[in-house]
Design a protein around this motif. Structure first.
Motif, PDB file in Angstrom:
ATOM      1  N   ASN A 148       0.798  -1.229   0.000  1.00  0.00           N
ATOM      2  CA  ASN A 148       0.000   0.000   0.000  1.00  0.00           C
ATOM      3  C   ASN A 148       0.828   1.275   0.000  1.00  0.00           C
ATOM      4  OD1 ASN A 148      -2.391  -1.467   0.063  1.00  0.00           O
ATOM      5  ND2 ASN A 148      -2.497  -1.463   2.296  1.00  0.00           N
ATOM      6  N   ASP A 149       2.031   1.202   0.534  1.00  0.00           N
ATOM      7  CA  ASP A 149       2.840   2.397   0.771  1.00  0.00           C
ATOM      8  C   ASP A 149       4.055   2.392  -0.148  1.00  0.00           C
ATOM      9  OD1 ASP A 149       4.502   4.397   1.763  1.00  0.00           O
ATOM     10  OD2 ASP A 149       4.051   3.971   3.858  1.00  0.00           O
ATOM     11  N   PRO A 150       4.217   3.418  -1.000  1.00  0.00           N
ATOM     12  CA  PRO A 150       5.390   3.437  -1.884  1.00  0.00           C
ATOM     13  C   PRO A 150       6.714   3.483  -1.127  1.00  0.00           C
ATOM     14  CG  PRO A 150       4.133   5.493  -2.048  1.00  0.00           C
ATOM     15  CD  PRO A 150       3.304   4.541  -1.264  1.00  0.00           C
ATOM     16  N   ALA A 151       6.712   4.053   0.071  1.00  0.00           N
ATOM     17  CA  ALA A 151       7.946   4.081   0.863  1.00  0.00           C
ATOM     18  C   ALA A 151       8.334   2.679   1.318  1.00  0.00           C
ATOM     19  CB  ALA A 151       7.787   5.006   2.064  1.00  0.00           C
ATOM     20  N   ILE A 152       7.336   1.871   1.685  1.00  0.00           N
ATOM     21  CA  ILE A 152       7.614   0.483   2.063  1.00  0.00           C
ATOM     22  C   ILE A 152       8.116  -0.302   0.852  1.00  0.00           C
ATOM     23  CG2 ILE A 152       6.609  -1.660   2.957  1.00  0.00           C
ATOM     24  CD1 ILE A 152       6.912   0.494   5.057  1.00  0.00           C
ATOM     25  N   TYR A 153       7.493  -0.064  -0.291  1.00  0.00           N
ATOM     26  CA  TYR A 153       7.964  -0.724  -1.522  1.00  0.00           C
ATOM     27  C   TYR A 153       9.417  -0.365  -1.787  1.00  0.00           C
ATOM     28  CZ  TYR A 153       8.378  -2.143  -6.390  1.00  0.00           C
ATOM     29  OH  TYR A 153       8.811  -2.733  -7.559  1.00  0.00           O
ATOM     30  N   GLU A 154       9.751   0.903  -1.702  1.00  0.00           N
ATOM     31  CA  GLU A 154      11.124   1.324  -1.984  1.00  0.00           C
ATOM     32  C   GLU A 154      12.110   0.712  -0.983  1.00  0.00           C
ATOM     33  OE1 GLU A 154      13.756   5.445  -2.490  1.00  0.00           O
ATOM     34  OE2 GLU A 154      11.563   5.542  -2.254  1.00  0.00           O
ATOM     35  N   LYS A 155      11.702   0.624   0.283  1.00  0.00           N
ATOM     36  CA  LYS A 155      12.589   0.062   1.311  1.00  0.00           C
ATOM     37  C   LYS A 155      12.927  -1.390   1.026  1.00  0.00           C
ATOM     38  CE  LYS A 155      12.663  -1.188   6.235  1.00  0.00           C
ATOM     39  NZ  LYS A 155      11.915  -1.136   7.527  1.00  0.00           N
ATOM     40  N   TRP A 156      11.923  -2.185   0.628  1.00  0.00           N
ATOM     41  CA  TRP A 156      12.125  -3.624   0.476  1.00  0.00           C
ATOM     42  C   TRP A 156      12.565  -4.034  -0.925  1.00  0.00           C
ATOM     43  CZ3 TRP A 156      11.940  -7.257   4.408  1.00  0.00           C
ATOM     44  CH2 TRP A 156      11.529  -6.768   5.648  1.00  0.00           C
ATOM     45  N   TYR A 157      12.192  -3.226  -1.930  1.00  0.00           N
ATOM     46  CA  TYR A 157      12.529  -3.575  -3.316  1.00  0.00           C
ATOM     47  C   TYR A 157      13.597  -2.669  -3.920  1.00  0.00           C
ATOM     48  CZ  TYR A 157       8.773  -6.930  -3.204  1.00  0.00           C
ATOM     49  OH  TYR A 157       7.996  -8.016  -2.875  1.00  0.00           O
ATOM     50  N   HIS A 158      14.042  -1.684  -3.145  1.00  0.00           N
ATOM     51  CA  HIS A 158      15.176  -0.834  -3.528  1.00  0.00           C
ATOM     52  C   HIS A 158      14.959  -0.164  -4.882  1.00  0.00           C
ATOM     53  CE1 HIS A 158      16.959  -2.796  -0.107  1.00  0.00           C
ATOM     54  NE2 HIS A 158      16.873  -3.964  -0.692  1.00  0.00           N
ATOM     55  N   HIS A 159      13.727   0.291  -5.098  1.00  0.00           N
ATOM     56  CA  HIS A 159      13.404   0.969  -6.344  1.00  0.00           C
ATOM     57  C   HIS A 159      12.237   1.912  -6.085  1.00  0.00           C
ATOM     58  CE1 HIS A 159      12.208   1.654 -10.530  1.00  0.00           C
ATOM     59  NE2 HIS A 159      13.379   1.186 -10.876  1.00  0.00           N
TER      60      HIS A 159
END
Length: 337
Positions: A105-116
């Motif tokens: 749900n959160d783009p910041a969480i996506y960036e943290k875990w997927y490094h993109h």
């Protein structure tokens, strides 16, 4: 006929998708894509499809796919999916995305875990999470479905009834999960070479596996409370299958029969979850779209077992469940074998 395209047709999950869709007489597979520039025929990539599907794997644009197909299955790696899905949707093509690009749900969480950095962040939080056992009513009208991960489906299906009924604490849940080598994909990697992984089992992604925030997020929605799991995956020397052994803490005294009845009530009418008395075994679900679940006690400690085929119920099979609901077919079409 419902016309479908499969993007990223060279992988293991894509092969299972093709085989399942070929069992639906109302579906026509009209396009396959691959990053290989020489447009190999699908039976060169998957020889078992010889004589069953006469299509090349082309380097098609989203516009070209939308001209041919009503639906697209994106079996692309993360990041690659978000690059094409907005254009597919803009051209009126409905999409089931097998990557992780729209699960969180959160783009910041996506960036943290997927490094993109997520390039389509406005759809995060509004895309339907495609686990029909939990959200079947939201799937039919959706234009984009975020297909769950394999470890996540195994874990979520095993824990959701307990959290929904407030039978377990939402934090400190230990998930010990073991997966076959096909879960690592078809591209060769040192750790999955035969001589490296045969006759051996190892933990990996400890504390860093990308399915962790997905499990936490979905189960938090189910629970209504913040859920935190300790998730440790293991690579197991078998082709396919996942077994998750989970250790939640009970909130009150309850016996095994009562817990099994909670599961049976929660999954009543859900054709692909089997609540069983024995401990699940991966060979019993291999090649099927079933998830087998059971529980046992060790003293006062509840132990939850959940098993499924990572390529089918953990990927292609649930994708077809989602597609069937979106297209107006019976949820089980092509999936009962």
């Amino acid at each position: 006929m419902t016309k479908v395209a499969i993007m990223g047709a060279s992988g293991y999950a894509a092969l299972e998708l093709i085989k399942i869709l070929l069992r639906n007489p109302e579906v026509e597979i009209v396009a396959l894509t691959s990053r290989q520039t020489d447009a190999p025929h699908i039976n060169e990539i998957h020889p078992c499809l010889e004589g069953r599907l006469d299509l090349p794997c082309e380097a098609l644009t989203p516009a070209q796919i939308s001209e041919r197909a009503d639906f697209a299955f994106c079996a692309l790696p993360h990041v690659a999916s978000m690059e094409v899905i907005p254009d597919l949707l803009a051209d009126g093509c409905r999409v089931v995305d097998l990557s992780a690009d729209y699960r969180l749900n959160d783009p910041a969480i996506y960036e943290k875990w997927y490094h993109h950095v997520h390039t389509d962040p406005t759809r995060l939080g509004s895309t339907v999470y495609g686990l029909p056992e939990l959200w079947a009513e939201k799937i039919p009208p959706a234009d984009l479905i975020a297909n769950p991960g394999c470890y996540t489906s195994t874990s979520i299906l095993g824990l959701a009834p307990l959290l929904a009924n407030n039978l377990i604490e939402p934090t400190g849940i230990i998930i010990d999960a073991k997966s076959g080598v096909s879960g690592a994909g078809r591209n060769p990697k040192l750790a999955t070479l035969y001589s490296e992984c045969n006759e051996s089992i190892t933990a990996y992604g400890v504390g860093t596996h990308r399915h962790t925030p997905e499990i936490d997020e979905v189960l938090s929605t189910v629970s209504g409370k913040e859920v935190q799991v300790v998730f440790t995956p293991h690579l197991t020397p078998m082709n396919r299958g996942i077994l998750a052994t989970m250790y939640p803490r009970l909130t009150s005294e309850v016996n095994r029969d009562e817990i099994l009845n909670v599961y049976r009530s929660f999954y009543a009418g859900k054709p692909f979850v089997r609540v069983i008395d024995r401990i699940p075994v991966t060979k019993d679900v291999a090649g099927t779209n079933y998830c087998d679940i059971s529980v046992q006690f060790s003293g006062d400690q509840l132990i939850v077992f959940s098993a499924l085929d990572n390529l089918i119920k953990g990927a292609a099979g649930v994708a077809v469940q989602n597609f069937n609901l979106m297209a107006g077919y019976s949820e089980t079409t092509g999936l009962i074998i």
